[in-house]
Write a protein that holds these residues in place. Structure first.
Motif, PDB file in Angstrom:
ATOM      1  N   THR A  19     138.151 132.149  22.396  1.00 24.13           N
ATOM      2  CA  THR A  19     137.710 132.755  23.656  1.00 24.13           C
ATOM      3  C   THR A  19     138.047 131.857  24.836  1.00 24.13           C
ATOM      4  O   THR A  19     138.566 132.316  25.867  1.00 24.13           O
ATOM      5  N   ARG A  20     137.757 130.552  24.701  1.00 23.68           N
ATOM      6  CA  ARG A  20     138.058 129.614  25.790  1.00 23.68           C
ATOM      7  C   ARG A  20     139.557 129.548  26.073  1.00 23.68           C
ATOM      8  O   ARG A  20     139.969 129.298  27.202  1.00 23.68           O
ATOM      9  N   GLY A  22     141.551 131.990  25.981  1.00 20.94           N
ATOM     10  CA  GLY A  22     142.020 133.253  26.542  1.00 20.94           C
ATOM     11  C   GLY A  22     142.777 134.120  25.568  1.00 20.94           C
ATOM     12  O   GLY A  22     143.649 134.902  25.969  1.00 20.94           O
ATOM     13  N   THR A 204     151.293 132.862  25.244  1.00 24.23           N
ATOM     14  CA  THR A 204     151.237 133.126  26.682  1.00 24.23           C
ATOM     15  C   THR A 204     151.221 134.630  26.952  1.00 24.23           C
ATOM     16  O   THR A 204     150.598 135.086  27.913  1.00 24.23           O
ATOM     17  N   TRP A 207     147.743 135.675  26.642  1.00 21.63           N
ATOM     18  CA  TRP A 207     146.990 135.350  27.858  1.00 21.63           C
ATOM     19  C   TRP A 207     147.155 136.462  28.890  1.00 21.63           C
ATOM     20  O   TRP A 207     146.200 136.918  29.487  1.00 21.63           O
ATOM     21  N   THR A 210     145.126 139.620  28.613  1.00 21.30           N
ATOM     22  CA  THR A 210     143.699 139.604  28.948  1.00 21.30           C
ATOM     23  C   THR A 210     143.437 139.662  30.442  1.00 21.30           C
ATOM     24  O   THR A 210     142.302 139.757  30.866  1.00 21.30           O
ATOM     25  N   GLU A 211     144.499 139.560  31.245  1.00 20.56           N
ATOM     26  CA  GLU A 211     144.313 139.521  32.700  1.00 20.56           C
ATOM     27  C   GLU A 211     144.034 140.910  33.266  1.00 20.56           C
ATOM     28  O   GLU A 211     144.453 141.906  32.703  1.00 20.56           O
TER      29      GLU A 211
END
Length: 211
Positions: A19-20, A22, A204, A207, A210-211
Motif C-alpha cells: 500500500t505504501r 502505491g 511504475t 503506480w 492508482t492515480e
C-alpha cells in the motif's frame, strides 16, 4: 491490458508495504501446514523460500479452482525465517517462548531470511514462477529482563518470525539492520519490482493506475 496483483498472504504488514508503495492489489491467504513443510529442511534460508513458494502455489490453486475467467494475475507470496546462531526460528506463538528467545538474542545479531515467490497465472494456468530469497542482518539492543517482559506482554512478538518487528514496540529494541529493511518487515519491494519486470509487468505502470 489490465493485470491483477494478488498478495498471497493474510499479513497486514506485507499488505501495508504494498500500500505504501502505491501498488494496487487484492489479498488471499494461503492455507499450508508450515511446520510439516519445513520438518526436513534444516537450512533457515531454504525454509523461508520453501514456505513462500508453497504459499504462492496454494493461492494459485485456489484461484484456478474458481471456473470464472480471470485477467492476468500475478501472485506475490513471501515468508520469513529468523536465523540465530545457526538455528531457524519462526513465530514464537507462546509468551514463554518469546521471552526465552529474547533473553538469548539480546545484545547479539541474527539473520532474517525472507523468501519471495511470484507466480504468473495467465490463460487459466500457472505460466511462470520466479523466486528470490532476501536476507538482512539484525542487531538487538542489550535490554533488561523487565523490558523483555513488558515487550512480550504486548503480544506483538508472538506471531512474527524471530519474535520481533521493525515497527511498533519492537523498533525500540533494534540497534541496526544491514540489508533491505523492507525484507525484514516481510516483503522486499526491490525483489518484487525486479521479478515483476522479468514477467513484463512495470511497477511504475501500477503506480500510474492508482492515480
Amino acid at each position: 491490458m489490465s493485470v491483477t496483483i494478488l498478495l498471497g498472504s493474510a499479513s497486514s504488514a506485507r499488505a501495508a508495504i504494498l500500500t505504501r508503495a502505491g501498488i494496487p492489489f487484492t489479498q488471499l491467504a494461503a492455507d499450508i501446514d508450515e511446520a510439516a513443510l519445513v520438518t526436513d529442511i534444516p537450512e533457515p534460508r531454504v525454509q523461508a523460500q520453501a514456505l513462500a513458494t508453497a504459499k504462492a502455489h496454494a493461492v494459485a490453486n485456489k484461484l484456478l479452482h474458481d471456473p470464472q475467467p480471470h485477467e492476468p494475475t500475478y501472485i506475490i507470496a513471501a515468508d520469513s525465517v529468523f536465523e540465530f546462531e545457526g538455528q531457524a526460528y519462526g513465530k514464537p506463538q507462546r509468551p514463554e517462548v518469546a521471552t526465552q528467545r529474547w533473553r538469548a538474542q539480546r545484545g547479539k545479531t541474527g539473520m532474517l531470511h525472507s523468501g519471495h515467490t511470484v507466480v504468473a497465472v495467465l490463460g487459466g494456468r500457472k505460466q511462470r514462477i520466479l523466486q528470490e530469497t532476501v536476507s538482512a542482518t539484525v542487531s538487538f539492543a542489550d535490554v533488561t529482563d523487565s523490558v523483555i517482559d513488558d515487550y512480550v506482554a504486548t503480544g506483538e512478538p508472538l506471531f512474527v518470525a524471530g519474535g520481533f518487528t521493525l515497527e511498533g514496540h519492537g523498533a525500540t529494541m533494534i540497534t541496526g539492520v544491514d540489508g533491505d529493511p523492507n525484507a525484514v518487515l516481510g516483503l522486499s519491494l526491490r525483489a518484487v519490482r525486479e521479478m515483476l519486470d522479468r514477467l513484463g509487468v512495470s511497477m511504475t505502470a501500477l503506480w500510474i493506475a492508482t492515480e
